[in-house]
Design an enzyme around this catalytic site. Structure first.
Site, mmCIF file in Angstrom:
data_model
loop_
_atom_site.group_PDB
_atom_site.id
_atom_site.type_symbol
_atom_site.label_atom_id
_atom_site.label_comp_id
_atom_site.label_asym_id
_atom_site.label_seq_id
_atom_site.Cartn_x
_atom_site.Cartn_y
_atom_site.Cartn_z
ATOM 1 N N SER A 239 0.853 -1.185 0.000
ATOM 2 C CA SER A 239 0.000 0.000 0.000
ATOM 3 C C SER A 239 0.887 1.233 0.000
ATOM 4 O O SER A 239 2.094 1.148 0.202
ATOM 5 C CB SER A 239 -0.851 0.013 1.261
ATOM 6 O OG SER A 239 0.012 0.165 2.378
ATOM 7 N N LYS A 240 0.264 2.377 -0.213
ATOM 8 C CA LYS A 240 1.034 3.611 -0.168
ATOM 9 C C LYS A 240 1.632 3.806 1.228
ATOM 10 O O LYS A 240 2.784 4.176 1.381
ATOM 11 C CB LYS A 240 0.131 4.790 -0.542
ATOM 12 C CG LYS A 240 0.889 5.818 -1.353
ATOM 13 C CD LYS A 240 -0.017 6.802 -2.040
ATOM 14 C CE LYS A 240 0.718 8.108 -2.247
ATOM 15 N NZ LYS A 240 1.772 8.088 -3.243
ATOM 16 N N ARG A 241 0.821 3.503 2.225
ATOM 17 C CA ARG A 241 1.324 3.633 3.595
ATOM 18 C C ARG A 241 2.437 2.634 3.889
ATOM 19 O O ARG A 241 3.349 2.899 4.650
ATOM 20 C CB ARG A 241 0.179 3.433 4.602
ATOM 21 C CG ARG A 241 -0.248 4.736 5.221
ATOM 22 C CD ARG A 241 -1.247 4.516 6.322
ATOM 23 N NE ARG A 241 -0.615 4.111 7.568
ATOM 24 C CZ ARG A 241 -1.250 3.462 8.534
ATOM 25 N NH1 ARG A 241 -2.506 3.115 8.377
ATOM 26 N NH2 ARG A 241 -0.646 3.169 9.641
ATOM 27 N N GLY A 243 4.625 1.686 1.852
ATOM 28 C CA GLY A 243 5.885 1.978 1.177
ATOM 29 C C GLY A 243 5.828 2.017 -0.334
ATOM 30 O O GLY A 243 6.858 2.154 -0.979
#
Ligand code: GLU
Length: 469
Positions: A239-241, A243
């Site tokens: 995910s973006k969170r 990485g």
């Protein structure tokens, strides 16, 4: 032995994301390991989505990581004539043929095949017609062998391939005259003399068709190594969170290229249980054999700890140079390099995981005026500390030399005079007074780098503040 030539072939339709950066790194490392050459090729034939900005962002991201190439950037779109020429050759040899089936007709036949529970591949309607150039609007299809396998020995996945009958005669030139991507890739890889195609496993499924094109062109395919796509911890989609950011985003969040590079090389590749790799070690040890087809987990916590490692170990001048732009954006003004900042950088290494954090912690030294963080001021700048703070201020002018040791002695004397005030009860108010926050390196070191004049002025301001609140 043939010489090693690898290529990184991004589609310039966005930033350089983690997965592509790792593909670039593996190609770079393999080429460097074998004293070979790396070609950078922009696969920009999707005219709607490819942009010069994206191309620049990819080049910038590679530069920042220190991934250098030997040839390019070349553009696939510049090579259209070569792609078309290859298609003409295939047509002339009967290895490709013109097809007049329209997309609507194909859709209809495909729909019926699926209704019958069959898998669709092109049904060969135009295969035997030998249509000429003037047959009207047409595509060009590659004539696949009727039986046999299109296989290769993948350096990561091992024996791979499909039966030719599963693939069918696919299009290599659209009815508008554009060559298809797979044809272009094969022609480019051949003409650029690529020996090893190292790319994401999302291309593994396309490779059988590419092998068919190599065979039709009577050329030996390069070696293929499909590297597993990056996933998050526990095999979850990245995910973006977690990485899935662009290299530029990692840079702007204060990560060092050494740390990102080191993190990337360890995702799905290992050399014993070594965690820290210099560039030289990457080049010295990199090999395709240890790439595991099952696992490419990226743990952002690892990146944090690698970044911390490099922040702790970079030479001071180097670290300061890299911190500098972050200091300027933290303060919104030009920052001069002073001996005090150099000292502070050393004090901050231990407690900074990123350059952004470090710049934030260094703020108090580079701004002329600090403001208090609300919570820190409410907790530590209280009326009862006023006498001790006033006493401390009175001592400061007599401290000479202005060293952590001398400051410590002054603190001890003040604490003793104010009912054996615990250290924290004095240090925290002073910390808020001089940095505006409740977090800094040791208080004596912090006062020492700030200097006598500024420390005294800030404590005097805190006393003013106490009077006013
Ligand atoms: N342009 C393709 C991509 O960005 C790479 C194709 C290849 O490496 O063969 O995914």
């Amino acid at each position: 032995m043939t010489s090693v030539r690898t290529r990184f072939a991004p589609s310039p339709t966005g930033f350089l994301h983690l997965g592509s950066a790792r593909t670039a790194l593996f190609n770079w490392a393999y080429a460097r390991r074998h004293s070979g050459r790396l070609v950078l090729r922009m696969e920009d034939t999707d005219r709607e989505r490819s942009t010069p900005e994206s191309e620049a962002a990819i080049v910038d991201g590679l530069d920042w990581l220190g991934i250098d190439w030997d040839e390019g950037p070349l553009r696939q779109s510049d090579r259209r004539d070569r792609h078309l020429a290859a298609i003409e050759t295939l047509l002339a040899q009967g290895r490709a043929y013109r097809c007049r089936c329209t997309p609507e007709e194909i859709e209809e036949r495909k729909g019926r095949a699926i209704e019958r529970g069959e898998k669709w591949t092109y049904d060969g309607r135009c295969r035997g017609l030998d249509l000429a150039k003037d047959c009207g609007p047409h595509t060009v299809r590659l004539r696949l062998p009727e039986s046999g396998r299109l296989d290769w020995d993948d350096l990561v996945f091992g024996e791979s391939g499909q039966d030719a009958s599963e693939i069918g005669d696919r299009i290599i030139r659209r009815s508008n005259g554009d060559p298809l991507y797979h044809l272009a890739v094969v022609v480019d890889d051949l003409e650029m003399g690529i020996s090893h195609v190292i790319r994401g496993a999302d291309h593994h499924a396309n490779t059988s068709f590419q092998v068919a094109i190599y065979r039709a062109l009577e050329r030996e395919p390069p070696k293929f190594a499909h590297v597993p796509l990056i996933v998050g911890p526990g095999g979850k989609k990245l995910s973006k969170r977690g990485g899935d950011l662009s290299v530029q985003e990692y840079r702007s969040r204060g990560f060092l290229p050494e740390a990102v590079l080191n993190w990337l090389i360890r995702i799905g590749w290992s050399h014993g249980d070594q965690e820290i790799f210099s560039r030289e070690e990457i080049v010295g040890f990199f090999d395709l054999a240890p790439i595991h087809r099952a696992s490419a987990q990226a743990d952002p916590a690892k990146l944090d700890s690698l970044n911390h490692h490099y922040i702790k170990t970079l030479p001071r001048a180097d670290l300061l140079a890299r911190l500098h732009p972050f200091l300027e954006s933290e303060t919104g003004s030009q920052v001069e390099r002073t001996p005090a900042i150099e000292q502070l950088v050393d004090l901050l290494r231990e407690r900074s995981r990123t350059l952004v954090e470090m710049a934030h912690l260094a703020r108090f030294l580079v701004v002329e005026e600090i403001s208090y963080e609300g919570k820190a001021a409410r907790k530590h700048l209280r009326a009862e500390i006023e006498p001790a703070l006033r006493d401390l201020l009175a001592q400061l002018s007599g401290i000479d030399p202005w060293t952590p040791e001398a400051l410590e002695a002054a603190f001890q004397a003040v604490r003793a005079r104010h009912g054996d005030l615990p250290m924290g009860k004095l240090a925290q108010p002073v910390r808020v007074a001089i940095t505006g926050t409740a977090i800094s390196p040791g208080i004596f070191d912090t006062l020492a780098v700030l200097g006598k004049r500024r420390a005294a002025a800030r404590i005097a301001n805190a006393l003013d503040y106490l009077r006013r609140t």
